[in-house]
Design an enzyme around this catalytic site. Structure first.
Site, PDB file in Angstrom:
ATOM      1  N   ASP A 133       0.880  -1.163   0.000  1.00  0.00           N
ATOM      2  CA  ASP A 133       0.000   0.000   0.000  1.00  0.00           C
ATOM      3  C   ASP A 133       0.919   1.214   0.000  1.00  0.00           C
ATOM      4  O   ASP A 133       1.921   1.248   0.722  1.00  0.00           O
ATOM      5  CB  ASP A 133      -0.884  -0.003   1.251  1.00  0.00           C
ATOM      6  CG  ASP A 133      -1.912   1.119   1.239  1.00  0.00           C
ATOM      7  OD1 ASP A 133      -1.497   2.297   1.229  1.00  0.00           O
ATOM      8  OD2 ASP A 133      -3.112   0.820   1.248  1.00  0.00           O
ATOM      9  N   SER A 134       0.622   2.222  -0.802  1.00  0.00           N
ATOM     10  CA  SER A 134       1.562   3.338  -0.934  1.00  0.00           C
ATOM     11  C   SER A 134       1.758   4.101   0.375  1.00  0.00           C
ATOM     12  O   SER A 134       2.764   4.790   0.548  1.00  0.00           O
ATOM     13  CB  SER A 134       1.104   4.300  -2.022  1.00  0.00           C
ATOM     14  OG  SER A 134      -0.049   5.012  -1.631  1.00  0.00           O
ATOM     15  N   SER A 135       0.841   3.976   1.311  1.00  0.00           N
ATOM     16  CA  SER A 135       1.017   4.629   2.606  1.00  0.00           C
ATOM     17  C   SER A 135       2.193   4.036   3.377  1.00  0.00           C
ATOM     18  O   SER A 135       2.718   4.657   4.303  1.00  0.00           O
ATOM     19  CB  SER A 135      -0.260   4.492   3.442  1.00  0.00           C
ATOM     20  OG  SER A 135      -1.333   5.160   2.819  1.00  0.00           O
ATOM     21  N   THR A 165      -2.017   5.720  -4.955  1.00  0.00           N
ATOM     22  CA  THR A 165      -2.137   7.159  -5.202  1.00  0.00           C
ATOM     23  C   THR A 165      -1.752   8.028  -4.008  1.00  0.00           C
ATOM     24  O   THR A 165      -1.384   9.192  -4.188  1.00  0.00           O
ATOM     25  CB  THR A 165      -3.585   7.508  -5.612  1.00  0.00           C
ATOM     26  OG1 THR A 165      -4.475   7.113  -4.561  1.00  0.00           O
ATOM     27  CG2 THR A 165      -3.966   6.791  -6.893  1.00  0.00           C
ATOM     28  N   ASP A 166      -1.817   7.484  -2.789  1.00  0.00           N
ATOM     29  CA  ASP A 166      -1.627   8.328  -1.609  1.00  0.00           C
ATOM     30  C   ASP A 166      -0.257   9.014  -1.586  1.00  0.00           C
ATOM     31  O   ASP A 166      -0.145  10.182  -1.207  1.00  0.00           O
ATOM     32  CB  ASP A 166      -1.825   7.515  -0.332  1.00  0.00           C
ATOM     33  CG  ASP A 166      -3.289   7.223  -0.062  1.00  0.00           C
ATOM     34  OD1 ASP A 166      -4.145   7.820  -0.753  1.00  0.00           O
ATOM     35  OD2 ASP A 166      -3.588   6.389   0.825  1.00  0.00           O
TER      36      ASP A 166
END
Length: 598
Positions: A133-135, A165-166
């Site tokens: 997850d980009s987070s 996208t984050d």
């Protein structure tokens, strides 16, 4: 021992036989045989000259490939390629089987349907384990992405990075600085809705990114989202619920994909260096973002600016303003800059630039802050991380780098020095004959006429004419009717000074003409040794297909005793262990003839 002798002394490949990869029919897979197959008119009746263009897709994770689990959306390993394989728009299974593509490129390789100009976009997927997850992205993940691009740089024509996208804007900015002297497109994309959903944005985003990465030599790290291609270090995420999730407030898109893909070549960033591509993997983690707000205390600023902090992006009001009636706060900022902390002044506003127009902005300059222009906070932070990692530079040199436009991350004051199109006598005459006057039509005339003119100037070695065309705003990366750029022509004709001029003005060495030849291929064919050396220093290389095809040519040169020809190919990076049509290598032929290569 000469360099040619060392090349010919390398370990040989096994001759074609049982040890070779085999096709599904059990026939040994010889690269030249595969080339004959994919160029076969019976497979492509519309055109016998199908050109394959290769793209590496680095799948780091993100929403685009997530599936629904009990605890919500999460990445599912090894599912992405198998899902794309079932979608005809993303994979042509018949072509893959007929050309033995899996044997040649591997099982994680897919191919798009043929484009209207008879090109096949072949893309291989490198999936990370675990998918992220980009987070959860860190600087270590940026380094991994950059390293994988470097490792595969010569194997592919372009790169697509699938990303959540984050934090995509942070990664795009970081990669833009890490990738030094980039000559091929690196495009980040993802989606707001997983690609498996009936209604999603992932399919259009991935397809658009693949096509631009394969078909256009845009030497930048970019971000493609919702039919627009942005410069990677100019974007910020502005919407969590819309397909139009990103914006580039201070720079228009580099390309727009509608019925046709329109590239705004005047906006594309091009370096002026002839250095070879490399990835800087050293990043400084001791950087941070501090946002001013009414009533912020000096203690808050003091705590934030304590060691080991080395660089800070200060998000200020309006055009770079801070309270000038707060000597306690300004004193903390001044103490930090005196201690060697680099502080960049960026505006909190979505659009606009930092300007010392107000007294409240001037006090920050007096405190030692560096104006960040119209950089986004994401770009300023990643730029700080990149510059501060250069330990060979002193503090003044680092500050100077931070104020310079390194990758198009900030607007340049020199942007307006280019001559106006309407002042060009040549364009005026043409425009009068065609009865046009608006800027868009003038630009269209320029872009139509100047590529062949530039090619003629390159042919006769006329740098003065090239300089005049450049002052008109001409783009030397645009090709003529045959797909050839001025660099192709200069490489053929042996004009070293023209080649050097074009390279110093950002002309790409990776452009391919209609036959798939690059300027390096042309320089080798016409045996211009110094140009081959210069192109190689700049990062030019043969594609995998050209290297495979070269086996027969090298054997022919060896059979005729043409050591000069072999030396040129060696300078260009040829692999002398590649077999020819009969399975023998140039090494075999040299040995059988007893040639002296010492």
């Amino acid at each position: 021992m000469t360099s040619l002798a060392r090349a010919l002394a390398q370990p040989q490949l096994e001759p074609t036989g049982a040890s070779d990869a085999c096709s599904p029919r059990g026939v040994p897979l010889v690269p030249s045989r595969r080339r004959q197959l994919w160029s076969c008119p019976s497979l492509h009746p519309a055109s016998p000259n199908v050109l394959e263009v290769r793209v590496l897709v680095v799948n780091t994770g993100g929403t685009i490939g997530m599936t629904l689990h009990d605890n919500g959306l999460a990445p599912q390993p090894d599912a992405f390629v198998q899902s794309l394989r079932k979608l005809p728009i993303f994979h042509d299974e018949q072509y893959a089987q007929q050309t033995f593509m899996y044997d040649y490129y591997g099982e994680n390789t897919l191919v798009l349907p043929m484009t209207k100009d008879y090109k096949r976009i072949v893309y291989s997927v490198l999936e990370y384990n675990p998918l992220l997850d980009s987070s959860n992205m860190t600087t270590d993940d940026w380094v991994k992405i950059g390293t994988d691009i470097k490792k595969n740089y010569e194997e592919f024509d372009g790169f697509v990075v699938l990303h959540g996208t984050d934090t995509m804007a942070y990664t795009a900015s970081a990669l833009s600085f890490m990738c030094e002297h980039l000559g091929k497109p690196v495009i980040l994309t993802g989606s707001q809705v997983p690609i498996y959903e009936i209604r999603n944005d992932g399919r259009d985003n991935l397809l658009g990114a693949l096509m631009i990465a394969a078909l256009y030599v845009i030497p930048e790290v970019c971000l493609y989202f919702y039919n627009k291609l942005y410069r990677g270090n100019r974007v910020t995420k502005v919407d969590t619920g819309s397909f139009s999730a990103f914006a580039s407030p201070n720079l228009s898109p580099l390309a727009i994909a509608e019925a046709e893909i329109t590239i705004k070549w005047d906006t594309v960033w091009r370096g002026n260096s002839t250095a070879k591509f490399q990835v800087s993997t050293e990043l400084n983690r001791n950087v941070g973002l501090l946002r001013l707000f009414p009533g912020i205390t000096a203690a808050t600023a003091r705590a934030f600016l304590q060691p080991p902090m080395e660089g800070v992006v200060l998000e200020t009001y309006g055009s770079g303003n801070a309270p000038d009636n707060r000597p306690d706060l300004l004193e903390e900022l001044k103490k930090a800059t005196d201690a060697g902390i680099i502080i960049i002044n960026c505006t909190q506003c979505l659009k606009g630039t930092v300007s010392p127009s107000y007294a409240t902005g001037q006090v920050l300059i007096e405190a030692g802050l560096i104006a960040g222009g119209d950089m986004t906070p994401e770009a300023a932070l990643s730029k700080l991380s990149y510059v501060l990692a250069k330990r060979d530079l002193d503090l003044d040199a680092r500050k100077k780098l931070m104020s310079q436009n390194l990758r198009g991350e900030m607007s340049s004051d020199l942007a307006g020095t280019r001559l106006c199109l309407s002042k060009s006598r040549f364009i005026q005459v043409i425009a009068k004959c065609l009865n046009i006057s608006c800027k868009e039509e003038l630009e269209a005339v320029r872009d139509a006429f100047t590529p062949p003119l530039a090619c003629v100037a390159a042919k006769i070695g006329d740098i003065e004419t090239l300089e005049a065309l450049k002052q008109m705003g001409s783009n030397f990366c645009l090709d003529d009717y045959d797909g050839r750029t001025p660099l192709h022509i200069a490489a053929c004709e042996g004009h070293l000074n023209v080649v050097n001029y074009l390279l110093s003005h950002g002309v790409t060495v990776y452009a391919k003409d209609r036959y798939g030849d690059t300027p390096l291929c042309n320089a080798v064919r016409f045996r211009h040794r110094k140009i081959v050396q210069l192109l190689r220093q700049t990062g030019a290389h043969f594609s995998r297909e050209k290297l495979d095809e070269a086996g027969t040519e090298l054997c022919s040169l060896a059979a005729s005793g043409d050591l000069d020809g072999l030396e040129i190919w060696n300078l260009a990076g040829a692999d002398f262990t590649k077999p020819g049509y009969d399975g023998r290598t140039a090494v075999d032929v040299v040995g059988s003839r007893g040639l002296n290569i010492t």
